[in-house]
Design a protein around this motif. Structure first.
Motif, PDB file in Angstrom:
ATOM      1  N   UNK A 100       0.810  -1.211   0.000  1.00 23.00           N
ATOM      2  CA  UNK A 100       0.000   0.000   0.000  1.00 23.00           C
ATOM      3  C   UNK A 100       0.848   1.268   0.000  1.00 23.00           C
ATOM      4  N   UNK A 101       2.014   1.202   0.654  1.00 25.05           N
ATOM      5  CA  UNK A 101       2.845   2.413   0.744  1.00 25.05           C
ATOM      6  C   UNK A 101       4.091   2.301  -0.129  1.00 25.05           C
ATOM      7  N   UNK A 102       4.006   1.509  -1.188  1.00 26.29           N
ATOM      8  CA  UNK A 102       5.175   1.273  -2.042  1.00 26.29           C
ATOM      9  C   UNK A 102       5.680   2.563  -2.666  1.00 26.29           C
ATOM     10  N   UNK A 103       6.995   2.602  -2.899  1.00 25.66           N
ATOM     11  CA  UNK A 103       7.617   3.792  -3.466  1.00 25.66           C
ATOM     12  C   UNK A 103       7.942   3.586  -4.924  1.00 25.66           C
ATOM     13  N   UNK A 104       7.688   2.405  -5.438  1.00 29.07           N
ATOM     14  CA  UNK A 104       7.952   2.168  -6.849  1.00 29.07           C
ATOM     15  C   UNK A 104       6.926   1.192  -7.403  1.00 29.07           C
ATOM     16  N   UNK A 105       6.703   1.307  -8.727  1.00 34.04           N
ATOM     17  CA  UNK A 105       5.844   0.347  -9.416  1.00 34.04           C
ATOM     18  C   UNK A 105       6.760  -0.705 -10.007  1.00 34.04           C
ATOM     19  N   UNK A 106       6.900  -1.807  -9.312  1.00 36.16           N
ATOM     20  CA  UNK A 106       7.792  -2.839  -9.832  1.00 36.16           C
ATOM     21  C   UNK A 106       7.110  -3.512 -11.022  1.00 36.16           C
ATOM     22  N   UNK A 107       7.881  -3.760 -12.106  1.00 36.14           N
ATOM     23  CA  UNK A 107       7.236  -4.371 -13.276  1.00 36.14           C
ATOM     24  C   UNK A 107       6.798  -5.811 -13.043  1.00 36.14           C
ATOM     25  N   UNK A 108       7.334  -6.466 -11.997  1.00 38.78           N
ATOM     26  CA  UNK A 108       6.940  -7.861 -11.743  1.00 38.78           C
ATOM     27  C   UNK A 108       5.672  -7.886 -10.882  1.00 38.78           C
ATOM     28  N   UNK A 109       4.541  -7.674 -11.554  1.00 41.44           N
ATOM     29  CA  UNK A 109       3.261  -7.623 -10.820  1.00 41.44           C
ATOM     30  C   UNK A 109       2.864  -8.999 -10.298  1.00 41.44           C
ATOM     31  N   UNK A 128       8.037  -8.706 -24.774  1.00 40.36           N
ATOM     32  CA  UNK A 128       8.827  -7.559 -24.343  1.00 40.36           C
ATOM     33  C   UNK A 128       9.019  -7.568 -22.816  1.00 40.36           C
ATOM     34  N   UNK A 129      10.240  -7.336 -22.372  1.00 42.16           N
ATOM     35  CA  UNK A 129      10.477  -7.278 -20.921  1.00 42.16           C
ATOM     36  C   UNK A 129      10.814  -5.850 -20.521  1.00 42.16           C
ATOM     37  N   UNK A 132      17.265 -14.953 -15.145  1.00 42.55           N
ATOM     38  CA  UNK A 132      17.278 -15.103 -16.613  1.00 42.55           C
ATOM     39  C   UNK A 132      17.598 -13.770 -17.294  1.00 42.55           C
ATOM     40  N   UNK A 133      18.064 -12.795 -16.508  1.00 45.39           N
ATOM     41  CA  UNK A 133      18.589 -11.558 -17.082  1.00 45.39           C
ATOM     42  C   UNK A 133      17.601 -10.440 -17.315  1.00 45.39           C
ATOM     43  N   UNK A 134      16.476 -10.409 -16.587  1.00 46.14           N
ATOM     44  CA  UNK A 134      15.512  -9.310 -16.733  1.00 46.14           C
ATOM     45  C   UNK A 134      14.818  -9.052 -15.396  1.00 46.14           C
ATOM     46  N   UNK A 135      14.291  -7.809 -15.258  1.00 44.05           N
ATOM     47  CA  UNK A 135      13.631  -7.458 -13.992  1.00 44.05           C
ATOM     48  C   UNK A 135      12.307  -8.198 -13.837  1.00 44.05           C
ATOM     49  N   UNK A 136      11.630  -8.394 -14.980  1.00 45.72           N
ATOM     50  CA  UNK A 136      10.333  -9.077 -14.921  1.00 45.72           C
ATOM     51  C   UNK A 136      10.075  -9.758 -16.254  1.00 45.72           C
ATOM     52  N   UNK A 137       9.198 -10.745 -16.231  1.00 43.32           N
ATOM     53  CA  UNK A 137       8.812 -11.396 -17.476  1.00 43.32           C
ATOM     54  C   UNK A 137       7.932 -10.471 -18.308  1.00 43.32           C
ATOM     55  N   UNK A 138       7.682 -10.862 -19.552  1.00 44.76           N
ATOM     56  CA  UNK A 138       6.823 -10.043 -20.414  1.00 44.76           C
ATOM     57  C   UNK A 138       5.410  -9.974 -19.837  1.00 44.76           C
ATOM     58  N   UNK A 139       4.679  -8.985 -20.285  1.00 39.70           N
ATOM     59  CA  UNK A 139       3.299  -8.821 -19.836  1.00 39.70           C
ATOM     60  C   UNK A 139       2.481 -10.080 -20.069  1.00 39.70           C
ATOM     61  N   UNK A 171       3.500 -13.170 -20.377  1.00 34.22           N
ATOM     62  CA  UNK A 171       3.887 -14.250 -19.458  1.00 34.22           C
ATOM     63  C   UNK A 171       3.297 -14.002 -18.073  1.00 34.22           C
ATOM     64  N   UNK A 172       3.294 -12.743 -17.664  1.00 31.91           N
ATOM     65  CA  UNK A 172       2.758 -12.421 -16.327  1.00 31.91           C
ATOM     66  C   UNK A 172       1.256 -12.639 -16.241  1.00 31.91           C
ATOM     67  N   UNK A 173       0.574 -12.348 -17.345  1.00 31.17           N
ATOM     68  CA  UNK A 173      -0.883 -12.577 -17.344  1.00 31.17           C
ATOM     69  C   UNK A 173      -1.160 -14.069 -17.147  1.00 31.17           C
ATOM     70  N   UNK A 174      -0.393 -14.904 -17.860  1.00 31.61           N
ATOM     71  CA  UNK A 174      -0.580 -16.357 -17.716  1.00 31.61           C
ATOM     72  C   UNK A 174      -0.233 -16.786 -16.283  1.00 31.61           C
ATOM     73  N   UNK A 175       0.828 -16.212 -15.740  1.00 28.79           N
ATOM     74  CA  UNK A 175       1.219 -16.566 -14.370  1.00 28.79           C
ATOM     75  C   UNK A 175       0.128 -16.153 -13.374  1.00 28.79           C
ATOM     76  N   UNK A 176      -0.475 -14.982 -13.628  1.00 29.91           N
ATOM     77  CA  UNK A 176      -1.528 -14.535 -12.707  1.00 29.91           C
ATOM     78  C   UNK A 176      -2.773 -15.415 -12.825  1.00 29.91           C
ATOM     79  N   UNK A 177      -3.026 -15.896 -14.039  1.00 31.81           N
ATOM     80  CA  UNK A 177      -4.116 -16.870 -14.208  1.00 31.81           C
ATOM     81  C   UNK A 177      -3.825 -18.118 -13.377  1.00 31.81           C
ATOM     82  N   UNK A 178      -2.567 -18.543 -13.441  1.00 29.97           N
ATOM     83  CA  UNK A 178      -2.205 -19.753 -12.681  1.00 29.97           C
ATOM     84  C   UNK A 178      -2.382 -19.493 -11.186  1.00 29.97           C
ATOM     85  N   UNK A 179      -2.039 -18.276 -10.742  1.00 30.35           N
ATOM     86  CA  UNK A 179      -2.234 -17.911  -9.327  1.00 30.35           C
ATOM     87  C   UNK A 179      -3.702 -18.083  -8.945  1.00 30.35           C
ATOM     88  N   UNK A 180      -4.588 -17.489  -9.745  1.00 27.60           N
ATOM     89  CA  UNK A 180      -6.013 -17.526  -9.382  1.00 27.60           C
ATOM     90  C   UNK A 180      -6.577 -18.932  -9.468  1.00 27.60           C
TER      91      UNK A 180
END
Lengths: 459, 134
Positions: A289-298, A453-454, A365-372, A374-383
């Motif tokens: 809630x009080x984060x100071x940055x929007x990390x790309x790894x949602x 894109x990462x 694997x050399x990046x701050x976060x996976x592509x959008x 990939x993250x959408x699929x990962x979030x689906x897996x979370x839910x």
């Protein structure tokens, strides 16, 4: 990746996910055997499937914890790992020992396995969760000690932080309490009494310290909140954990022949055990809630928040449901316990390991976060996995309540097996929820292979 | 009147203490000391309901309303389930216990969010059971 030796974490994470898949497959087999009793019999009897399901869970979580430590400690200590070669050697030893043990369970009758592996010399086998043959248990001790040596030496030569200290205490505790698995007295009361020193003091004690450290590390990275603020929370959480969890062991001593005062001590302290999980949830939400940055790894942020909520529900709420001695008198060892076990393990430990993997794997694997994508699929897996686990828990709870009534409360109580027939509908629904969980897990793995894109972190 | 708020980047809990206390009592009523937590919340609300800080007023109003409606909803429906099904019916227990667990856990989770919002000095409205801003 800030330190090149952090790369040793990668094989640990890959092995953890591979074994996780194995665990769920055996869970599905066992779930089916609840309703179709001779499913895959005699190839995979129920007791073997259960042993593989629970042992794989423990082993893959240990792989996850070790991988997490190898990733976190160099960054926390601001120095390279003491011996990356030792870490890789231990990985292969642990993996081969684990695989050999599971193959032993599957292809050798358990009594023969005990005979072959020296159980006559020091009898440690045949106890729930501690079924491993003696050489495997000794192997676990050797691997754990060498791993702790490596991690401790790294911490000692670098910066000391609250996170690495709490992590180290948790990991040392894990190794020390495992030593009680070698103590197997003839007196059944004493056997159970000390058996809980491994099982309870792991999952409701030292593992919670590891959980707190992992969560704190990821939250610092993804929110940018000051380390001092996060460390204050961590101190509060581990204090609450130890104050409630250690004497809370008493909730396992109600009916095993231990003195009666444990009914009071166990009830009072274990009723307080949801508090550290409550603090952890508030901690996770507060930091995000009080984060100071929007990390790309949602996706990693989602896993971190999910850990707080699900750990509180599974370990806290479902634990409290049957922890008071007068309630436990009826519910002990019923499907209500299974419901609690499933959601607590998933919420607290599975999710925190996946949180760390989700954060660390893209970096490895050399990046701050996976592509959008990939993250959408990962979030689906979370839910999918999380909702499926909620339903597994609800169906098992319903089965448990009905079981308690029919078997223990009704004027003419039914036998155990007759009761099982009556609750079969819930077992079917649990099995279908398990299938959905498995689909979620497959999606989780698929997300690692989706390109696109990462992006890097923005302040 | 201008209200000074602590710097959220420096303070661990920059929100107003009374708002945090209201949300904490909402959760204490649900988790630790049922009834007593609610009575303390009533006292806090009665004493500070006209507080000069709108954030404090809002959290007090939200927690009071959510406690009353949430409690009534939880208790009335649970009693209704057992009244209709009967105490001797195992299905009353299956549905009643599951219902209570789910709604109770949901109220706690909403309380978490309220507490976090109060701690960080933000407003919060409980969905469905919380009143709209005046």
């Amino acid at each position: 990746m800030q330190y090149k030796t952090q790369a040793v974490a990668k094989p640990y994470f890959v092995a953890a996910i591979g074994l996780f898949v194995g665990q769920i497959i055996f869970g599905l087999i066992m779930g089916m055997q609840y309703v179709v009793g001779d499913f895959l019999f005699p190839e995979i009897p129920f007791n073997v499937a259960r042993m593989v399901h629970t042992n794989l869970l423990i082993v893959w979580l240990l792989f996850g914890f070790m991988g997490a430590a190898y990733y976190m400690v160099p960054e926390e200590s601001e120095t390279e790992l003491y011996s990356p070669k030792l870490a890789i050697a231990l990985f292969w030893i642990f993996l081969l020992a684990g695989a050999a043990t599971v193959l032993g369970y599957l292809f050798v009758p358990y009594a023969t396995l005990a005979e072959m592996t020296g159980n006559d010399l020091l009898a440690t086998m045949g106890r729930e969760f501690l079924e491993q043959p003696l050489p495997t248990k000794l192997g676990i001790v050797v691997v754990a000690l060498a791993f702790l040596f490596n991690i401790t030496m790294t911490v000692l030569k670098g910066r000391k932080t609250a996170i690495s200290t709490v992590l180290l205490i948790g990991l040392w505790g894990l190794a020390i309490f495992f030593l009680f698995s070698f103590y197997n007295p003839h007196n059944l009361v004493k056997d159970k009494y000390y058996w809980w020193w491994v099982v309870h003091l792991w999952v409701e004690g030292v593992w919670e310290l590891i959980l707190g450290a992992l969560l704190a590390f990821v939250l610092i990275k993804v929110t940018g909140v000051d380390r001092e603020v996060i460390e204050k929370w961590l101190y509060v959480i581990i204090t609450l954990t130890l104050v409630t969890g250690i004497i809370g062991t008493g909730h396992h001593y109600y009916w095993i022949g231990a003195p009666e005062y444990w009914q009071w001590w166990g009830s009072i302290f274990s009723a307080l055990e949801p508090i550290p999980f409550f603090a952890m949830t508030v901690f996770a939400f507060n930091m995000v809630n009080r984060r100071r940055r929007e990390h790309p790894n949602k996706a990693a942020v989602l896993w971190a928040l999910g850990t707080g909520v699900m750990a509180f529900l599974g370990a806290g709420v479902w634990g409290f449901l049957h922890t008071l001695a007068p309630v436990n008198y009826y519910t002990h060892g019923s499907q209500i316990t299974a419901a609690h076990g499933h959601m607590a393990f998933y919420g607290a430990y599975v999710m925190v390991v996946l949180t760390l993997i989700s954060y660390a794997m893209p970096v490895l694997r050399g990046r701050a976060a996976n592509s959008n994508k990939a993250q959408v699929v990962e979030m689906w897996s979370f839910w999918l996995m999380t909702i499926a686990m909620v339903f597994i828990t609800l169906f098992l709870t319903a089965a448990g309540i009905l079981q308690v009534w029919l078997q223990r409360v009704a004027e003419v109580p039914m036998s155990f097996m007759a009761t099982q027939d009556q609750v079969a509908l819930f077992y079917w629904m649990r099995e279908w929820s398990g299938v959905v969980f498995f689909i979620g897990l497959v999606l989780y793995i698929v997300s690692f292979f989706i390109k696109g894109e990462t992006r890097t972190a923005t302040r | 009147m201008r209200i000074e708020r602590p710097d959220p980047l420096v303070h661990a809990m920059p929100g107003p203490p009374l708002a945090i206390a209201a949300e904490a009592l909402f959760l204490i009523n649900l988790m630790l000391l049922p009834v007593l937590g609610f009575l303390l919340l009533c006292g806090l609300w009665h004493r500070h309901r006209r507080h000069h800080d709108p954030l404090v007023r809002s959290h007090l109003r939200q927690t009071m309303s959510a406690s009353l409606w949430g409690g009534a909803f939880l208790a009335a429906s649970s009693l209704g389930i057992f009244a209709i099904g009967g105490l001797d019916n195992p299905w009353s227990w299956v549905i009643g216990v599951l219902y209570f667990l789910l709604v109770h856990a949901l109220l706690i989770l909403l309380g978490f969010l309220g507490l976090v919002r109060a701690m960080n000095g933000h407003d919060w409205r409980y969905p469905v059971i919380g009143p709209h801003s005046p």
